[in-house]
Design an enzyme around this catalytic site. Structure first.
Site, mmCIF file in Angstrom:
data_model
loop_
_atom_site.group_PDB
_atom_site.id
_atom_site.type_symbol
_atom_site.label_atom_id
_atom_site.label_comp_id
_atom_site.label_asym_id
_atom_site.label_seq_id
_atom_site.Cartn_x
_atom_site.Cartn_y
_atom_site.Cartn_z
ATOM 1 N N GLY A 20 -62.042 49.356 3.385
ATOM 2 C CA GLY A 20 -62.040 50.020 4.575
ATOM 3 C C GLY A 20 -62.055 49.395 5.813
ATOM 4 N N ASP A 28 -68.146 47.330 -7.095
ATOM 5 C CA ASP A 28 -67.126 47.531 -6.365
ATOM 6 C C ASP A 28 -66.525 46.330 -5.785
ATOM 7 O OD1 ASP A 28 -69.366 46.968 -4.750
ATOM 8 O OD2 ASP A 28 -69.222 48.841 -3.551
HETATM 9 C C1 LIG Z 1 -76.086 45.038 -2.461
HETATM 10 C C2 LIG Z 1 -74.684 45.190 -2.408
HETATM 11 O O1 LIG Z 1 -74.826 46.575 -2.938
HETATM 12 C C3 LIG Z 1 -73.989 44.187 -3.101
HETATM 13 O O2 LIG Z 1 -74.333 43.021 -3.230
HETATM 14 C C4 LIG Z 1 -72.678 44.262 -2.609
HETATM 15 O O3 LIG Z 1 -71.675 43.166 -3.342
HETATM 16 C C5 LIG Z 1 -71.779 45.561 -2.917
HETATM 17 O O4 LIG Z 1 -72.082 46.065 -3.921
HETATM 18 C C6 LIG Z 1 -71.163 46.336 -1.803
HETATM 19 O O5 LIG Z 1 -70.647 47.574 -1.999
#
Ligand SMILES: C[C@H](O)[C@H](O)[C@@H](O)C(=O)CO
Length: 488
Positions: A407, A238
């Site tokens: 968001g 994402d």
């Molecule tokens: C651990 C997290 O999910 C990740 O590092 C971060 O980049 C993310 O995906 C935020 O949604």
């Protein structure tokens, strides 16, 4: 009108969003939104992956009933988490959450096998509690039957894409969150995989974002009413999708993806694995179009989301606008926390932990909800400033503006505090950066757009952007001095 579907899963909720190309603009419609609560069970913290898949199918069904020109579907999710599958493609157990405490004690054991600086030279990633390497290593220490019997590892978006299309592939941007990839080649780092004793066989072929996997499986077509719509391995992480969806022009721009995590970074062409980058604990993840996301994860709205959850448990169900108003009304600069202190990483009584941190560091202890939120908001903005300063130092560049998307930019108090604390202009937009990024990668993959630059121009012309100018105030500089004092 050609319509593309973005399945966007966050570590809290998920959505199916339709993006239609109308008169040279993207029009977005949220088709379906659902919760994604993790669940603690004996043996760990898990994701309800089947429940998520059912909700995704429901979103696709609703989309099929509203649009008759659906061109493609792409999935993006939070980073690091994965499923293990056997040789028949069956999932071997529920995927764990990256906040599962099984990560505890693992980094020390890993670094005994490969010291962290060497690990960084291979992967460009510092050891963080959430990285897949840490959790797979924990699985290995636990002698996990799933790992022993696994034939394939798929990250969460790869797994959903497999269940939708029947095609297995590991997409590069999501794989780059694992700490098992060489960011220069974009391929697995076998030295690291071998050092940790992980089975080579589970690490399959890596594909570039924008790879068309194949049409929906028959069963999914029947369940949703969609035809053989192709599933695209989009920017599956994402954050990679969000960065693609933030319309920056030119290289080395400073960006912030603001959500559960606040991720600040630079879009570069080459990984940066210098000693200084390691000391600043910056990471190299991969982006769209061969780019590198040189970044730092900062515990973002997680702090505020967890406060909200705790207060709801205590009977006060507050909306985000109310939380912002409470923080606004509280006295500024009373106390600060380090948002990335490990005490804040697990779910729990966040207001209590914020108070404990302030007490432990001999600061005023916030009492009311507004005071707690003010501490969290100002501390986040100050942490952005500290990270920005490290990017300035590492790159030798100054940055005229911060491009912020996601968001979290809707929290105007935090976005203004970001401009004030960083002393630079913040260009905020789009709120739906992640879905936008996911959608334009699909549009490029299906020939509806020539390249990323065109996709970003399309986004720039389709949404409202807001500029936050830094307000001159010595108070933030004084606060920065105090904030640096409480950093570990
Ligand atoms: C651990 C997290 O999910 C990740 O590092 C971060 O980049 C993310 O995906 C935020 O949604």
């Amino acid at each position: 009108m050609p319509t593309f579907l973005s399945i966007d899963l966050g570590a809290g909720s998920g959505r199916v969003i339709a993006g239609s190309l109308v008169s040279g603009k993207i029009g977005l419609q949220e088709i379906h939104r659902f919760d994604n609560p993790g669940t603690d069970l004996p043996g760990g913290s898990f994701w309800d992956i089947l429940g998520l898949f059912r909700e995704i199918q429901e979103g696709l069904r609703l989309a099929a009933s509203r649009f008759d020109d659906i061109v493609a579907i792409g999935i993006d999710t939070w980073g690091c988490d994965h499923g293990l599958l056997d040789a028949h493609g069956r999932l071997l157990g529920l995927p764990h959450q990256y906040r599962d405490p099984r990560h505890e004690g693992m980094p020390e054991k890993m670094h005994a096998l490969m010291p962290e600086p060497e690990l960084y030279r291979h992967t460009g990633i510092t050891t963080n509690f959430y990285n897949s390497a840490v959790h797979l290593f924990a699985e290995k220490q636990l002698d996990s039957p799933a790992l022993k019997n696994a034939d394939r590892l798929l990250f969460i978006p790869d797994l959903i894409a497999y269940w939708l299309s029947g095609k297995m592939a590991v997409e590069r941007t999501i794989a780059s969150t694992s700490q098992l990839l060489d960011p220069a080649t974009g391929e697995w780092s076998w030295k690291v995989i071998d050092a940790f004793g992980l089975p080579r066989r589970i690490f399959g072929k890596i594909v570039a974002p924008g790879t068309v996997l194949g049409p929906l499986r028959e069963e999914v077509r029947r369940a949703t009413g969609l035809g053989g719509v192709p599933v695209v391995a989009s920017a599956s992480h994402d954050t990679a999708a969000a960065v693609a969806g933030i319309p920056m022009e030119g290289g080395d721009q400073l960006w912030l993806s603001s959500g559960t995590w606040s991720i600040m970074g630079l879009e570069t062409r080459q990984p940066i694995r210098s000693d200084a980058a390691f000391a600043a604990r910056c990471c190299n993840e991969l982006g769209v179009d061969g780019s590198v996301r040189f970044l730092k994860n900062i515990a973002g709205l997680w702090l505020i989301q967890e406060c909200r959850r705790q207060w709801a448990l205590e009977g006060a169900d507050l909306g985000y606008a109310e939380l912002v108003a409470l923080a606004d009304a509280a006295e500024p600069f009373r106390a600060f926390i380090d948002p990335d202190d490990p005490v804040f990483s697990a779910p729990g009584d966040m207001p209590g932990r914020i108070r404990d941190f302030c007490r432990r560091t001999s600061q005023c202890v916030p009492q009311s909800k507004g005071e707690v939120l003010r501490v969290a908001t100002e501390s986040l903005a100050l942490k952005y400033r500290v990270v920005l300063d490290s990017f300035r130092q590492l790159s030798g560049k100054d940055f005229p503006r911060l491009h912020a998307g996601g968001g979290g930019i809707q929290n105007a108090a935090l976005t203004q505090a970001t401009a004030d604390a960083c002393g630079i202009e913040v260009l905020a937009g789009p709120v739906e950066a992640t879905s936008c990024g996911n959608l334009i990668v699909q549009m490029i993959a299906t020939g509806h757009l020539p390249d990323l630059a065109a996709g970003r121009r399309l986004i720039r012309g389709s949404f409202d952007f807001q500029t936050y100018q830094p307000r001159q105030s010595g108070d933030w500089e004084k606060a920065l001095g105090r904030f640096r004092g409480i950093l570990a």
